[in-house]
Each structure stands twice: as structure tokens, then as C-alpha cells.
Design a protein around this motif. Structure first.
Motif, mmCIF file in Angstrom:
data_model
loop_
_atom_site.group_PDB
_atom_site.id
_atom_site.type_symbol
_atom_site.label_atom_id
_atom_site.label_comp_id
_atom_site.label_asym_id
_atom_site.label_seq_id
_atom_site.Cartn_x
_atom_site.Cartn_y
_atom_site.Cartn_z
ATOM 1 N N LEU A 157 0.833 -1.198 0.000
ATOM 2 C CA LEU A 157 0.000 0.000 0.000
ATOM 3 C C LEU A 157 0.869 1.250 0.000
ATOM 4 N N LEU A 158 1.916 1.243 0.817
ATOM 5 C CA LEU A 158 2.819 2.395 0.874
ATOM 6 C C LEU A 158 3.472 2.650 -0.474
ATOM 7 N N PHE A 159 3.965 1.587 -1.098
ATOM 8 C CA PHE A 159 4.628 1.750 -2.393
ATOM 9 C C PHE A 159 3.660 2.291 -3.439
ATOM 10 N N ALA A 160 2.441 1.775 -3.462
ATOM 11 C CA ALA A 160 1.447 2.253 -4.429
ATOM 12 C C ALA A 160 1.133 3.727 -4.197
ATOM 13 N N ALA A 161 1.032 4.119 -2.920
ATOM 14 C CA ALA A 161 0.755 5.520 -2.603
ATOM 15 C C ALA A 161 1.910 6.422 -3.036
ATOM 16 N N LEU A 162 3.140 5.964 -2.791
ATOM 17 C CA LEU A 162 4.310 6.752 -3.188
ATOM 18 C C LEU A 162 4.416 6.862 -4.702
ATOM 19 N N GLN A 163 4.030 5.810 -5.400
ATOM 20 C CA GLN A 163 4.057 5.832 -6.864
ATOM 21 C C GLN A 163 3.065 6.846 -7.426
ATOM 22 N N ASP A 164 2.034 7.180 -6.658
ATOM 23 C CA ASP A 164 1.084 8.206 -7.094
ATOM 24 C C ASP A 164 1.676 9.611 -6.989
ATOM 25 N N VAL A 165 2.678 9.757 -6.104
ATOM 26 C CA VAL A 165 3.175 11.094 -5.779
ATOM 27 C C VAL A 165 4.594 11.360 -6.273
ATOM 28 N N VAL A 166 5.511 10.441 -5.971
ATOM 29 C CA VAL A 166 6.932 10.692 -6.220
ATOM 30 C C VAL A 166 7.258 10.962 -7.690
ATOM 31 N N PRO A 167 6.760 10.166 -8.647
ATOM 32 C CA PRO A 167 7.092 10.458 -10.046
ATOM 33 C C PRO A 167 6.705 11.877 -10.474
ATOM 34 N N ARG A 168 5.626 12.405 -9.927
ATOM 35 C CA ARG A 168 5.210 13.777 -10.256
ATOM 36 C C ARG A 168 6.226 14.786 -9.730
#
Length: 205
Positions: free
Chosen positions: A187-198
């Protein structure tokens, strides 16, 4: 003729003793809090006399300053690496590690203790300011660095904004560690993938 080798051996021993004290102090601060951890408790954990500890550090505040400086040394070593890591992967993998005393990086619980003490001790506040500045400058340098050098080629203004947000994200995750160390990593990784690439996207305005 043998003075120099003996001196180097003494310096190595002193550094080992100093490291032992810092490790013991971190365990005590995490377990008992800054004010609850006495020098006697630190000495017992380090398995040495309190008198010997005072030869290296005059107070608990001096130990805190040394811990912050130790973290800066690690950080500067990381800055020197010209790599382009996957930030989401790193933050996911590191989540929870710094909550344990043996983890690399500033322990989450200890960071809260140091931050609280910084409101009362100007020297510790100044050391934390230096730590914050170093972290943000390192992130800025990484974001503005050319892609072939392991960076993301962001413009200066954008990099300063994104560096601040990344710093807030990192510190926010440390706070989350203290409250939810068993957070689901997927869940943490999926959430970070929503934010970090941006935050790393040079095309995003």
C-alpha cells in the motif's frame, strides 16, 4: 619511532569508545526519552563507567549534537554518489528500518525526541537547522543534476519547491513509522508511486 603507530591505535580506540557511547545513548533515548535517560543508564548500556563517558561528552546535549553530526556524515556520503535511485522503492524499503535503533538514518522516535529538545536548547536547534539545510540542499542538487549524472534535470525554482515537498514527505513518513511501523508495504509503495514520479518530473509545471 613507534610513537605514530601507538597514536593511531589510541585514536582508533577512542573513536570506537565514542561510537559505543553514541549507540548506547540512542538506545536509551529511544527507550526512555531524552530526559528519562540518565548518563548512568547510558553508561550501563555502553558497559563503561559514567566517568569515562564524561571524558568524551560533557552532557546529554553534547551527545545529541554528536548524533546529529554523525547523521550528517552519512548524508554527505550519500550525496556524493552520482546515482539515480528509485525514490519510491527506497522510501518503501527504508520504512520502519529507522524505527529500530540499528537502522541506517535518523531513527524516527529519536528524531521526535531531538526535535522536542531543540525547542529548549539553542545548540541542538542550530544543529537541526544545519541538518535540515543539508538535506534540502542535497535534494535540490540531486533534482537539478543532469540525467547523465544521475539527476532529474529540473530547473532551479522547480527543484527548490520539489526538494521541500520531498523533505516533508520523508519527515512525514518518519512520523508515520512511530505510529504505524507495520504499515502494509504494498500500500505504501502504491501511494508513493502516485506522488513521487510527479515530484521528479521535469515537465510538470
Amino acid at each position: 619511532m613507534n610513537a605514530r603507530p601507538r597514536s593511531e591505535k589510541a585514536e582508533a580506540r577512542a573513536e570506537a569508545q565514542r561510537k559505543r557511547i553514541l549507540d548506547a545513548a540512542q538506545h536509551c533515548f529511544i527507550e526512555h526519552g531524552f530526559h528519562g535517560a540518565s548518563m548512568a543508564a547510558i553508561a550501563e548500556t555502553a558497559q563503561m563507567s559514567a566517568g569515562l563517558i564524561y571524558r568524551y561528552f560533557e552532557s546529554k546535549s553534547a551527545i545529541i549534537l554528536a548524533i546529529v553530526e554523525e547523521q550528517l556524515v552519512l548524508l554527505r556520503a550519500d550525496i556524493g554518489r552520482n546515482t539515480c535511485p528509485d525514490f519510491a522503492v527506497i522510501m518503501t524499503n527504508e520504512y520502519g528500518r529507522s524505527y529500530r535503533p540499528e537502522g541506517r538514518g535518523m531513527n524516527a522516535a529519536l528524531l521526535l525526541e531531538i526535535s522536542a529538545e531543540a525547542t529548549r536548547d539553542p545548540q541542538i536547534a542550530a544543529a537541526l537547522d544545519d541538518y535540515d539545510t543539508t538535506v534540502r540542499d542535497a535534494l535540490h542538487d540531486w533534482l537539478t543534476r543532469a540525467r547523465e549524472a544521475g539527476g532529474h534535470a529540473l530547473a532551479d525554482d522547480a527543484a527548490r519547491r520539489r526538494a521541500l515537498m520531498l523533505q516533508c514527505l520523508i519527515e512525514g513518513l518518519k512520523l508515520r513509522e512511530t505510529r504505524e511501523p507495520g504499515l502494509d508495504r504494498a500500500l505504501l509503495f502504491a501511494a508513493l508511486q502516485d506522488v513521487v514520479p510527479r515530484l521528479l518530473d521535469a515537465e510538470l509545471r
